[in-house]
Motif scaffolding. Structure first.
Motif, short mmCIF file in Angstrom:
data_model
loop_
_atom_site.label_atom_id
_atom_site.label_comp_id
_atom_site.label_asym_id
_atom_site.label_seq_id
_atom_site.Cartn_x
_atom_site.Cartn_y
_atom_site.Cartn_z
N GLN A 132 6.62 11.52 -1.43
CA GLN A 132 5.93 11.12 -2.61
C GLN A 132 7.00 10.00 -3.21
O GLN A 132 6.20 8.95 -3.69
N LYS B 163 7.60 6.87 -0.46
CA LYS B 163 6.57 6.07 -0.22
C LYS B 163 6.10 4.69 -1.24
O LYS B 163 5.39 3.97 -0.92
N ARG B 164 6.36 5.41 -2.52
CA ARG B 164 5.95 4.22 -3.54
C ARG B 164 6.98 3.08 -3.37
O ARG B 164 6.25 1.99 -3.86
N PHE C 127 -8.58 0.77 -6.33
CA PHE C 127 -8.47 2.19 -5.74
C PHE C 127 -6.95 2.20 -5.14
O PHE C 127 -6.20 3.22 -5.56
N VAL C 128 -6.38 1.23 -4.38
CA VAL C 128 -5.13 1.25 -4.08
C VAL C 128 -4.02 1.43 -5.13
O VAL C 128 -3.17 2.43 -4.94
N GLU D 267 -4.49 2.80 -7.91
CA GLU D 267 -4.52 4.09 -8.58
C GLU D 267 -3.77 5.18 -7.41
O GLU D 267 -3.01 5.85 -7.96
N LEU D 268 -4.05 4.81 -6.22
CA LEU D 268 -3.17 6.00 -5.31
C LEU D 268 -1.85 5.62 -5.57
O LEU D 268 -0.84 6.44 -4.93
N LYS D 269 -1.31 4.42 -5.30
CA LYS D 269 -0.15 4.21 -5.41
C LYS D 269 0.69 4.40 -6.98
O LYS D 269 1.86 4.14 -7.10
N GLY D 270 -0.08 4.80 -7.80
CA GLY D 270 0.19 5.50 -9.15
C GLY D 270 0.65 4.15 -10.02
O GLY D 270 1.78 4.22 -11.04
N ARG E 247 -2.45 2.72 -15.68
CA ARG E 247 -3.78 2.53 -15.79
C ARG E 247 -3.73 1.18 -16.68
O ARG E 247 -4.24 0.31 -16.51
N GLN F 245 -2.79 -5.27 -0.65
CA GLN F 245 -2.82 -3.94 -0.86
C GLN F 245 -1.20 -3.53 -0.41
O GLN F 245 -0.92 -2.43 -0.95
#
Lengths: 332, 259
Positions: free
Chosen positions: A82, A85-86, A109-110, A112-115, A118, A157
């Motif tokens: 986790q 991979k960031r 979307f990507v 958000e998944l990659k943190g 916001r 992305q």
């Protein structure tokens, strides 16, 4: 410029430690080790089926290797996936994206998944859209985009989340020449502050974009070094081609060429009606071409062409394959 | 958890990007509506002459029991068709388009991926339940007598059964690249579960009873009668997590499979 803010500068950002991946009994990648530092653009080179894509998929965290370790900035990729991979951005060989999503929506979307936090998300996406030249298509459905644009969305992305390691599997396939040069420029730019690893089988691309080359074959590192280093290690024997006009010149030309200091093995490689092409080998690092042309002019032999064999990456690669020469003096 | 929601939102939204979601919804409303109207009409007919229909006295024939109990029991058959349609795309389509490759390289755990997909499906399934509640509300407003306890437990049962089936469907979807195969496989699996319930009809003894006890319908039926038994809920919890676990195992195989 001195960079003092790098505590781990001694260790490469990416470290492959004797990584092996076998499919059934067949090893796709065998005992592969290399390191890549920040600020390097490394070209991954090899014929089809050499294990490039497998190695890159492992590096991207897609699947785990059968043996060995991959470390990103000192952290094990498969023990702390986790966190590590960031730091990774991956552009796969075939860019597959959700065809029913719009470009900006997909990038949101990507991120958000990659943190990506916001509050930064809007500006972050805007920046990637800008960087990859997606401004005009950002509201279109991905499925309706041309291949070139889809490739750019793929690159965008990969860049989301500002990863320090970029893995690009054949990033320029399917693009038109203008797009290719744009993407190459972008990669060079990105490589200044990141570790970029790029696979390709377009050899000139490597000399254009990469600082360093890692050649792999049958899942093993065949050679590694800068393009110039690789050239140099084969250039101790260099060939010069001399073409003279007229059949009657053959004998005096041959005599002249053999007389030059440091020249061995003069032979005729091509003989046409009015042209004879000689090849002479030399182990000298000094360029013999001026000497050759001056001598022919002095002796009034019609000289049509003098050329030195420019070793391209293709030839280096083929030679390495043929000689079975491995890094570290091991030979297969 | 944020990432689970991100995937769930995407999965949920994908039903509205294509016509499949809307179409599935419309078909579901239509069929359940027909079931409901038929039950109400047949109740009306029977209530004219309860004795002729085999009911000993009129009070036996409670509207809640007759209409809603049978409604949920009948409607569960629709799930056999609905669930494969909902889950067939979840992993199979991503495998076919190879979009999973990128998903696996993001900082996500496999659990987050599977949980997100399931959650999105559950949301969509819940949307489908809203109009069912509408039928009851209309019935109530028109003066029908509704005993809300069994109705709510029936609803809960239907939801729990649907969610369990969705978990099974997602697992089947991880096994294949083809949506059609995924749908057929899920349908087959659900039909087997459905038939397990009928095992005691094949004969007496311990085995048929055991098999039927393992069928989700057996536990679902209790809930439609308004019997809230912890054992039934535990059964569905186990069912759900078992298939979640299988899905996780199935997508983990990328690490050692000969791709």
């Amino acid at each position: 410029m001195l960079n003092v803010r790098k505590p781990r500068s001694t260790e490469g950002l990416v470290r492959f430690e004797s990584v092996t991946k076998t499919y059934g009994r067949h090893p796709a990648v065998e005992n592969l080790s290399f390191e890549i530092a920040r600020g390097e653009v490394v070209g991954f080179l090899g014929p089809n089926g050499a294990g490039k894509t497998t190695a890159m998929r492992i590096l991207a965290g897609y699947f785990a290797p059968t043996a060995g370790h991959v470390k990103i900035d000192g952290m094990d990729l498969f023990k702390e996936p986790q966190k590590t991979k960031r730091n990774i951005g991956y552009l796969p060989e075939v860019v597959n994206l959700y065809p029913d999503m719009r470009v900006r929506e997909y990038l949101a979307f990507v991120s958000e998944l990659k943190g990506v936090p916001r509050r930064d998300r809007g500006a972050h996406i805007e920046e990637k859209v800008e960087l990859c030249g997606l401004g005009d298509v950002s509201k279109r459905l991905i499925g309706r985009l041309s291949k070139g644009y889809r490739q750019r969305v793929g690159l965008a992305q990969a860049l989301v989340g500002d990863p320090s390691v970029l893995i690009l599997d054949e990033p320029t396939t399917g693009l038109d020449p203008k797009q290719i040069s744009e993407i190459r420029e972008l990669i060079r730019h990105l490589g200044k502050t990141r570790a970029v690893i790029l696979s390709t089988h377009i050899l000139p691309e490597v000399s254009m974009v990469c600082n360093r080359v890692i050649m792999i074959h049958h899942g093993k590192v065949l050679a590694s070094g800068t393009v110039r280093e690789l050239e140099a290690c084969l250039r101790d024997r260099e060939a010069i081609f001399v073409t003279v006009g007229g059949a009657d010149c053959e004998e005096p030309a041959e005599r002249l060429l053999s007389g030059i200091r440091g020249v061995e093995n003069v032979r005729v490689v091509e003989r046409h009606e009015k042209e004879i092409k000689f090849c002479l080998e030399t182990s000298q690092s000094r360029d013999l071409r001026p000497e050759v042309s001056e001598m022919f002019v002095r002796n009034a032999i019609p000289l049509l062409e003098v050329s030195r064999d420019q070793l391209t990456l293709e030839e280096i690669f083929l030679k390495l394959l043929k000689d079975g020469w491995f890094q570290g003096g091991k030979s297969g | 958890m944020k990432k689970v929601f991100a995937i769930a939102r995407k999965e949920f939204a994908s039903f509205f990007r294509s016509w499949t979601g809307v179409l599935t919804g419309v078909m579901f409303f239509l069929i359940t509506g027909i079931f409901f109207v038929m039950l109400v009409l047949s109740y009306a007919k029977i209530s004219m002459d309860p004795r002729g229909a085999g009911f000993s006295s009129f009070p036996d024939l409670s509207q809640t029991h007759y209409i809603f109990g049978s409604f949920f029991l009948n409607v569960n058959v629709i799930l056999l068709f609905l669930v494969p349609l909902l889950t067939m795309r979840s992993f199979a389509e991503e495998k076919k388009h190879e979009t999973l490759e990128l998903l696996f390289t993001y900082p996500l755990s496999d659990l987050e991926i599977v949980a997100g997909k399931l959650l999105g499906l559950i949301w969509f399934f819940e949307i489908l339940l809203v109009p069912l509640a509408g039928y009851f509300l209309v019935f109530h407003l028109l003066g029908g007598e509704v005993d809300w306890g069994p109705v709510l437990s029936g609803f809960l049962g239907f939801w729990v059964l649907g969610v369990a089936y969705l978990a099974a469907g997602v697992f089947i979807s991880t096994l294949t690249k083809s949506s059609v195969m995924s749908a057929m496989g899920t349908f087959g699996l659900l039909v087997i579960f459905w038939m397990m319930d009928l095992a005691p009809m094949a004969g007496g003894g311990g085995w048929p009873l055991l098999i039927s006890a393992m069928s989700p319908l057996k536990h679902f039926r209790n809930l439609t009668y308004g019997i809230l038994d912890l054992r039934d809920l535990v059964y569905f919890g186990f069912f759900f997590f078992y298939f979640l676990f299988l899905s996780l195992r199935s997508i983990e195989t990328r690490n050692w499979k000969n791709v």
